[in-house]
Design a protein around this motif. Structure first.
Motif, PDB file in Angstrom:
ATOM      1  N   HIS A   1       0.812  -1.210   0.000  1.00  8.63           N
ATOM      2  CA  HIS A   1       0.000   0.000   0.000  1.00  8.63           C
ATOM      3  C   HIS A   1       0.850   1.267   0.000  1.00  8.63           C
ATOM      4  O   HIS A   1       0.319   2.370  -0.114  1.00  8.63           O
TER       5      HIS A   1
ATOM      6  N   ALA B   1       0.260  -1.471  -4.940  1.00  5.42           N
ATOM      7  CA  ALA B   1      -1.184  -1.271  -4.784  1.00  5.42           C
ATOM      8  C   ALA B   1      -1.756  -0.254  -5.762  1.00  5.42           C
ATOM      9  O   ALA B   1      -2.956  -0.233  -6.008  1.00  5.42           O
TER      10      ALA B   1
ATOM     11  N   TYR C   1      -6.848  -8.663  -3.457  1.00  7.53           N
ATOM     12  CA  TYR C   1      -6.294  -7.311  -3.456  1.00  7.53           C
ATOM     13  C   TYR C   1      -7.235  -6.266  -4.059  1.00  7.53           C
ATOM     14  O   TYR C   1      -6.909  -5.078  -4.065  1.00  7.53           O
TER      15      TYR C   1
ATOM     16  N   GLU D   1     -10.026  -4.832  -3.205  1.00  3.62           N
ATOM     17  CA  GLU D   1     -10.539  -3.771  -2.341  1.00  3.62           C
ATOM     18  C   GLU D   1      -9.445  -2.810  -1.893  1.00  3.62           C
ATOM     19  O   GLU D   1      -9.739  -1.731  -1.390  1.00  3.62           O
ATOM     20  N   THR D   2      -8.185  -3.187  -2.099  1.00  2.00           N
ATOM     21  CA  THR D   2      -7.072  -2.344  -1.620  1.00  2.00           C
ATOM     22  C   THR D   2      -6.135  -1.952  -2.753  1.00  2.00           C
ATOM     23  O   THR D   2      -4.960  -1.670  -2.527  1.00  2.00           O
ATOM     24  N   SER D   3      -6.655  -1.940  -3.987  1.00  2.00           N
ATOM     25  CA  SER D   3      -5.842  -1.564  -5.141  1.00  2.00           C
ATOM     26  C   SER D   3      -6.521  -0.449  -5.925  1.00  2.00           C
ATOM     27  O   SER D   3      -7.734  -0.263  -5.848  1.00  2.00           O
TER      28      SER D   3
ATOM     29  N   GLU E   1      -8.275   5.336   2.051  1.00  2.00           N
ATOM     30  CA  GLU E   1      -9.395   4.507   1.621  1.00  2.00           C
ATOM     31  C   GLU E   1      -9.290   4.169   0.140  1.00  2.00           C
ATOM     32  O   GLU E   1     -10.215   4.372  -0.634  1.00  2.00           O
ATOM     33  N   GLY E   2      -8.131   3.692  -0.277  1.00  4.89           N
ATOM     34  CA  GLY E   2      -8.011   3.122  -1.600  1.00  4.89           C
ATOM     35  C   GLY E   2      -7.591   4.061  -2.707  1.00  4.89           C
ATOM     36  O   GLY E   2      -7.413   3.640  -3.830  1.00  4.89           O
TER      37      GLY E   2
END
Length: 688
Positions: free
Chosen positions: A274, A300, A326, A328-330, A390-391
């Motif tokens: 991240h 990310a 991944y 939801e976090t990319s 938040e992404g």
């Protein structure tokens, strides 16, 4: 409306207790639902849809046909649909909470023409009639070409001056790192780089047709300096490896096995996927996509600026996606130039492959060819979305272009204008005299004296009067289109109806004049506090509820805003912000800051001190919206002070409580102020 929101809030709290008090079928009635299941809108128009009973849920939205209609979140419980081309689309709204998942669908129809909802016929374009004023009025419907700040989560051109050296900004320091067998990468470090702090890293790849100086030739160091200084981007380390040959596999392997380890060994790097981003243009964009798809455990954020073809073959179309673990976090962004004949259809092909494989992608199609101007804009759009908690996706909720449905429409529900008279005085030091003045009060359609309304005090400029903003004159009427725009904004739900007060800082005929005309913009603070606000809010239904004691006016400051143009801008700074910050939370000065006596730095410190002391004393800033145009003679003074204030402040956050919006081509006239008023009405009073 605020009262209604509070009532809804009470009902929602009560609903949480219902399972122990009522049967399950009664509780089930409180499931989330859309305020509109069907939406019809014109091309370019927007419609807001609220999600009811959504408290506690995490909301995501997606358009099934982005070429027909796009969709973006609006706060925690609403989304905005925008028409792109004629056709039908479906918007899916997904809500998640504690293992619970609810899917809601909204059917969208985008029309070819603007239709009058009353007659069913096409609405002609409106053009305004020029009138001679000291500050010019528009001669055509405002239609700016490019916005310097995005409409919700779409693209932005590189902001004014971001590729130019800025004397107020400390440049990033330059370094280099060696890797492998003789490889060298250029490095930008944040201006105040410290080994005691951990930094995320952006790796930027150039096109194979260019050299290792390509990013510097495009002023990437200056863009990054300005973006970080003005809080458009997080502080980060930027690494630019040399790309040779056309073997993406070798470059990707070198990135993983040589470049990243060398950077992490030499610099104070924050570890974890991240904290890593890759980007590039042309071949470099293709390489970035390859890294983003193949090394998702290490990266990310992926930004492909005008990427050329080849990544689908290299990665394999079936594998061209982000793995489920991944997703939801990319964050993946692809940029396309509308006239790019080098990248051609490749950017769209990549986006379609990702979408087909279930991977979300921010696809930004921008004006431009395959050149440095396109890549610079792409770099800015990418870096301002990086390393967010938040992404990486950001939504700002306002634009610098009035929707065609508003500017080309006719309001069927029209507000009324009343005149209020009140006693005041000149407040000249040592020689104040009693005078009687008046102000226009715009009441929204169907004004209800039993309902609480927010109040915007809106001031004119030099040589004008209280009729300028909304009423117009006896010959041309609403020549600015502001009255019609306000009615449509309220009617179409773009913002909550509010009361708008148009006063004047000028004195009635026969009253003594001040030593300097600009003194009026400063002395007005006493009239505003002691006479005007009490006169307005004791008569009309505001959140003060008729109690105009200073204590109650302070307690209701979040429901009060002040805006003004030119000399009215200076009035906003001097009389509302400096003079009455305890009574106002929302400020919008357009085109002007004329009272700098001790230099811009001292003025910036003075400005920040007001906000910081307010925060300490329980008086947070709602929003400070600065409006100007890049061709406005009043730009430099306001920009000088506000940029310094932003750099120095620990409280001001662009997009959250501060913004400096500059209209491309905007001059010192109503053409741009009409647009700024639209933005202001959308931003003000959006939080308690």
């Amino acid at each position: 409306m605020r009262c209604a929101k509070k009532c809804i809030g009470i009902l929602l709290v009560a609903a949480l207790a219902l399972p122990v008090m009522m049967p399950n079928d009664a509780y089930a009635a409180k499931k989330p639902k859309l305020s509109k299941k069907k939406v019809e809108l014109d091309i370019g128009a927007k419609v807001k849809v609220k999600v009811k009973n959504a408290k506690g849920y995490k909301l995501t939205v997606k358009s099934k046909k982005k070429k027909v209609a796009t969709v973006s979140k609006k706060g925690k419980a609403a989304f905005v649909v925008k028409g792109k081309k004629a056709g039908k689309a479906k918007v899916v709204c997904t809500l998640k909470k504690a293992g619970k998942k609810v899917k809601l669908k909204c059917n969208v129809k985008v029309l070819k023409k603007t239709i009058d909802v009353v007659t069913g016929t096409s609405v002609p374009n409106i053009t305004s009639v020029p009138v001679v004023w000291q500050t010019a009025v528009p001669t055509a419907t405002p239609e700016p070409t490019v916005a310097p700040f995005p409409a919700l989560d779409t693209y932005s051109d590189l902001p004014y001056g971001y590729a130019d050296t800025n004397e107020r900004v400390t440049m990033v320091s330059k370094d280099e790192v060696t890797y492998g067998t003789g490889g060298v990468a250029q490095v930008y470090l944040p201006a105040d780089y410290s080994a005691d702090k951990k930094y995320p890293v952006l790796y930027l790849f150039h096109d194979t047709a260019d050299s290792e100086t390509a990013w510097e030739d495009m002023a990437a160091d200056i863009i990054m300096s300005n973006a970080m200084a003005f809080k458009r981007a997080e502080e980060m380390i930027v690494v630019m490896p040399v790309v040779t040959g056309d073997n993406d596999e070798e470059v990707i392997a070198s990135f993983s096995n040589e470049i990243m380890p060398a950077v992490e060994a030499k610099y104070s790097v924050a570890v974890g996927r991240h904290n890593n981003a890759v980007g590039g243009y042309g071949t470099g964009g293709r390489i970035a996509l390859g890294i983003g798809m193949k090394l998702t455990d290490k990266v990310a954020y992926t930004g492909a600026l005008a990427p050329v073809e080849g990544a689908l073959e290299s990665v394999g179309e079936a594998n061209f996606n982000i793995p489920d673990e991944y997703k939801e976090t990319s964050f993946v962004m692809i940029q396309k130039g509308s006239s790019d004949d080098v990248a051609g259809n490749a950017p769209g092909d990549y986006q379609n492959a990702l979408s087909g494989n279930g991977t979300e992608c921010l696809y930004l199609e921008m004006d431009g060819a395959h050149d440095s101007e396109l890549f610079k804009a792409g770099l800015y759009n990418f870096v301002r979305r990086l390393f967010k908690e938040e992404g990486g996706s950001i939504s700002n909720g306002f634009v610098t272009k009035v929707p065609s449905s508003v500017d080309n429409g006719y309001a069927t529900n029209k507000g009324t204008i009343e005149v209020i008279e009140y006693d005041t005085e000149t407040y000249d030091p040592g020689r104040s005299e009693k005078i009687r003045k008046w102000a226009n009060v715009f009441l929204p359609y169907d004004y209800d004296p039993n309902k609480q309304y927010n109040v915007l005090y809106l001031m004119h400029g030099g040589g004008e009067n209280a009729d300028t903003w909304i009423k117009g004159d006896d010959i041309y009427g609403d020549y600015t289109h502001n009255q019609n725009m306000i009615n449509l904004l309220f009617e179409q739900g773009y913002c909550e109806p509010c009361i708008i007060v148009n006063p004047t800082f000028y004195r009635p005929e026969g009253a003594p004049e001040p030593d300097d005309a600009f003194d009026l913009t400063i002395l007005f603070q006493y009239e505003l506090r002691n006479d005007l606000i009490p006169a307005v809010e004791s008569k009309y239904s505001t959140y003060a509820n008729g109690d105009v004691s200073i204590e109650n006016l302070k307690a209701t400051r979040m429901h009060r805003g002040f805006a003004g143009l030119s000399m009215g801008s200076n009035t906003t700074y001097q009389s509302a912000f400096y003079g009455n910050y305890d009574l106002f939370a929302w400020f919008a000065p357009y085109s002007g800051y004329f009272s700098v006596e001790e230099g811009e730095d001292a003025e910036a410190d003075k400005f920040n001190k007001v906000i910081e002391e307010g925060e300490t004393n329980g008086m947070p800033l709602g929003f400070f919206y600065c409006g100007n145009g890049d061709a406005d003679f009043a730009l430099s003074g306001q920009l000088e002070v506000m940029e310094r204030a932003l750099i120095k402040s620990d409280v001001l956050v662009p997009g959250q409580n501060f913004e400096f919006i500059m209209i491309p081509g905007g001059e010192h006239n109503m053409w741009q102020w009409h647009i700024h008023l639209y933005n202001t009405l959308k931003i003000f009073f959006t939080k308690e």
